[in-house]
Design a protein around this motif. Structure first.
Motif, PDB file in Angstrom:
ATOM      1  N   VAL A 143       2.565  23.347  73.842  1.00  0.00           N
ATOM      2  CA  VAL A 143       3.849  24.265  73.219  1.00  0.00           C
ATOM      3  C   VAL A 143       4.036  24.092  71.794  1.00  0.00           C
ATOM      4  N   GLN A 144       4.165  22.908  71.504  1.00  0.00           N
ATOM      5  CA  GLN A 144       4.341  22.484  70.007  1.00  0.00           C
ATOM      6  C   GLN A 144       3.131  23.014  69.154  1.00  0.00           C
ATOM      7  N   PHE A 145       1.909  23.365  69.705  1.00  0.00           N
ATOM      8  CA  PHE A 145       0.769  23.725  68.995  1.00  0.00           C
ATOM      9  C   PHE A 145       1.079  25.065  68.783  1.00  0.00           C
ATOM     10  N   LEU A 146       1.531  25.912  69.551  1.00  0.00           N
ATOM     11  CA  LEU A 146       1.825  27.298  69.826  1.00  0.00           C
ATOM     12  C   LEU A 146       2.982  27.636  68.632  1.00  0.00           C
ATOM     13  N   PHE A 147       4.129  26.822  68.703  1.00  0.00           N
ATOM     14  CA  PHE A 147       5.157  26.764  67.771  1.00  0.00           C
ATOM     15  C   PHE A 147       4.473  26.800  66.476  1.00  0.00           C
ATOM     16  N   ASP A 148       3.706  25.823  66.271  1.00  0.00           N
ATOM     17  CA  ASP A 148       3.195  25.490  64.753  1.00  0.00           C
ATOM     18  C   ASP A 148       2.301  26.590  64.355  1.00  0.00           C
ATOM     19  N   ARG A 149       1.973  27.576  65.048  1.00  0.00           N
ATOM     20  CA  ARG A 149       1.287  28.515  64.701  1.00  0.00           C
ATOM     21  C   ARG A 149       2.158  29.919  64.638  1.00  0.00           C
ATOM     22  N   GLY A 150       3.279  29.806  64.864  1.00  0.00           N
ATOM     23  CA  GLY A 150       4.342  30.870  64.670  1.00  0.00           C
ATOM     24  C   GLY A 150       4.823  31.456  66.035  1.00  0.00           C
ATOM     25  N   ALA A 151       4.339  31.050  66.980  1.00  0.00           N
ATOM     26  CA  ALA A 151       4.984  31.584  68.336  1.00  0.00           C
ATOM     27  C   ALA A 151       6.491  31.557  68.351  1.00  0.00           C
ATOM     28  N   ASP A 152       7.389  32.288  68.944  1.00  0.00           N
ATOM     29  CA  ASP A 152       8.833  32.174  68.890  1.00  0.00           C
ATOM     30  C   ASP A 152       9.279  32.304  70.334  1.00  0.00           C
ATOM     31  N   ASP A 153       8.257  32.315  71.211  1.00  0.00           N
ATOM     32  CA  ASP A 153       8.953  32.304  72.632  1.00  0.00           C
ATOM     33  C   ASP A 153       7.770  32.054  73.668  1.00  0.00           C
ATOM     34  N   VAL A 154       7.867  30.781  74.290  1.00  0.00           N
ATOM     35  CA  VAL A 154       6.817  30.257  75.092  1.00  0.00           C
ATOM     36  C   VAL A 154       7.477  29.947  76.526  1.00  0.00           C
ATOM     37  N   THR A 155       6.644  30.536  77.500  1.00  0.00           N
ATOM     38  CA  THR A 155       6.800  30.233  79.086  1.00  0.00           C
ATOM     39  C   THR A 155       5.856  29.519  79.415  1.00  0.00           C
ATOM     40  N   ALA A 156       5.971  28.412  80.141  1.00  0.00           N
ATOM     41  CA  ALA A 156       4.924  27.483  80.723  1.00  0.00           C
ATOM     42  C   ALA A 156       5.035  27.930  82.325  1.00  0.00           C
ATOM     43  N   ILE A 157       3.874  28.288  83.045  1.00  0.00           N
ATOM     44  CA  ILE A 157       3.668  28.418  84.286  1.00  0.00           C
ATOM     45  C   ILE A 157       3.053  27.131  84.974  1.00  0.00           C
ATOM     46  N   CYS A 158       3.514  26.499  85.847  1.00  0.00           N
ATOM     47  CA  CYS A 158       2.875  25.372  86.597  1.00  0.00           C
ATOM     48  C   CYS A 158       3.105  25.396  88.116  1.00  0.00           C
TER      49      CYS A 158
END
Length: 211
Positions: A143-158
């Motif tokens: 998730v941090q990897f995606l935020f570092d590239r500019g993502a502004d909303d992340v949903t994890a499905i587990c």
């Protein structure tokens, strides 16, 4: 960070079969695929849309379509691949990126070994696929990897989550971060090896065999 534990008898039914040690890999893959589609329905309630004008056989009207930029689905290799078909079946216009991460079984720390993602994720909604939220190290790093590239909303499905993993995510991102975890069940705890209890074993091995 928000947590959503799916509450549906079909989710419970499929999870029970996935947990069963007698379930073979082909059946496990099919059940995981079906379960992900159910979880994806919950996970995409807040997918971004925009109005669009169409004409039905009867009259003009206004509907909605997914807005741009398109959502990005990111399975964490290798086990996340077993969730991809179920996700894109529900969200076929999404783009797909790949993130290879591995957890050291002694230190339980996650490291990245492969990426296939856009360099700029500004304004993107991302859906991360990771079957087991155990210690939380791998998912938090992804998730941090995606935020570092500019993502502004992340949903994890587990498929499953442990309390320790949820605590790690909350500690890492805080209460107000645009992070959501959608899971089929919140299990009891982790054992001394970092496996979820009662869990379902190693999801990657059960999907693809021990390699």
């Amino acid at each position: 960070m928000r947590l959503h534990v799916a509450d549906h008898p079909l989710v419970d039914h499929k999870l029970t079969a996935l947990r069963d040690e007698r379930t073979d890999s082909p059946t496990f893959r099919r059940l995981a695929d079906e379960l992900v589609t159910l979880l994806a329905y919950e996970a995409t309630r807040d997918v971004r849309t925009e109005p669009t004008s169409i004409t039905t056989p009867v009259c003009p009207t206004v509907g909605v379509r997914l807005s741009s930029p398109k959502p990005l689905v990111v399975p964490i290799l290798r086990a996340g691949l077993g969730m991809l078909d179920g996700m894109v079946r529900l969200l076929p216009t999404a783009e797909v990126g790949f993130l290879g991460m591995i957890r050291d079984e002694e230190t339980l720390q996650a490291t990245t070994y492969a990426t296939r993602l856009p360099d700029d994720l500004s304004g993107r909604q991302c859906y991360v696929l990771d079957p087991m939220l155990a210690t939380g190290g791998t998912l938090a790093a992804a998730v941090q990897f995606l935020f570092d590239r500019g993502a502004d909303d992340v949903t994890a499905i587990c498929l499953l989550a442990a309390p320790e993993g949820i605590a790690r995510m909350r500690e890492t991102f805080g209460a107000d971060a645009p992070v959501t975890v959608v899971t089929g069940a919140l299990d009891e705890r982790l054992d001394e090896r970092g496996y979820i209890v009662p869990g379902l074993g190693d999801a990657g091995d059960r999907l693809y065999g021990v390699v």
